[in-house]
Design a protein around this motif. Structure first.
Motif, PDB file in Angstrom:
ATOM      1  N   ARG A 195       0.838  -1.218   0.000  1.00 35.02           N
ATOM      2  CA  ARG A 195       0.000   0.000   0.000  1.00 35.02           C
ATOM      3  C   ARG A 195       0.863   1.256   0.000  1.00 35.02           C
ATOM      4  N   LEU A 196       1.884   1.277   0.842  1.00 32.26           N
ATOM      5  CA  LEU A 196       2.734   2.458   0.933  1.00 32.26           C
ATOM      6  C   LEU A 196       3.626   2.606  -0.289  1.00 32.26           C
ATOM      7  N   LEU A 197       4.087   1.502  -0.873  1.00 34.33           N
ATOM      8  CA  LEU A 197       4.866   1.589  -2.109  1.00 34.33           C
ATOM      9  C   LEU A 197       4.011   2.135  -3.244  1.00 34.33           C
ATOM     10  N   ALA A 198       2.735   1.733  -3.308  1.00 33.38           N
ATOM     11  CA  ALA A 198       1.836   2.246  -4.341  1.00 33.38           C
ATOM     12  C   ALA A 198       1.616   3.747  -4.186  1.00 33.38           C
ATOM     13  N   ASP A 199       1.572   4.217  -2.938  1.00 37.09           N
ATOM     14  CA  ASP A 199       1.319   5.637  -2.686  1.00 37.09           C
ATOM     15  C   ASP A 199       2.566   6.500  -2.754  1.00 37.09           C
ATOM     16  N   PHE A 200       3.708   5.972  -2.292  1.00 41.24           N
ATOM     17  CA  PHE A 200       4.910   6.794  -2.146  1.00 41.24           C
ATOM     18  C   PHE A 200       6.128   6.285  -2.908  1.00 41.24           C
ATOM     19  N   GLY A 201       6.065   5.066  -3.430  1.00 42.25           N
ATOM     20  CA  GLY A 201       7.206   4.509  -4.136  1.00 42.25           C
ATOM     21  C   GLY A 201       8.275   4.021  -3.168  1.00 42.25           C
TER      22      GLY A 201
END
Length: 107
Positions: free
Chosen positions: A25-31
């Motif tokens: 989830r965080l990679l999708a939002d912030f890379g």
């Protein structure tokens, strides 16, 4: 509410959210920034007693958040991550929404 407060709420692990869902989830939002910042944030709040997580990730050659789902035994999936099915507090196993990893996957 400040921008920092909103960011803290956005990046806070959800109740029972597994490590794989949280990191995805965080990679999708912030890379990915080339570190384990999301993994460390999740561990600090959801599984502070799991000191061996970093060692386990290093054994699998994981140096950043991008490799975390595969290293904890979650098969890669495409598209937006579905809502997490949840795990017990302290578990680093992926929840049931993740497929079984292929036989040659680390984990």
């Amino acid at each position: 509410m400040t921008n920092a407060d909103v960011l803290d709420l956005w990046t806070e692990p959800q109740e029972r959210e597994c490590l794989s869902c949280y990191v995805s989830r965080l990679l999708a939002d912030f890379g990915c920034d080339g570190t384990l910042r999301w993994t460390h944030r999740w561990r600090a709040t959801r599984a502070p007693g799991v000191a061996s997580l970093d060692q386990r990730l290093r054994r699998h050659g994981v140096g950043c958040d991008c490799g975390v789902p595969a290293a904890v035994g979650a098969a890669t999936r495409s598209g937006a991550p579905p809502p997490c099915a949840g795990v017990r507090r302290g578990s680093t196993r992926p929840c049931s929404v993740w497929g079984r990893p292929p036989p040659d996957a680390p984990g």
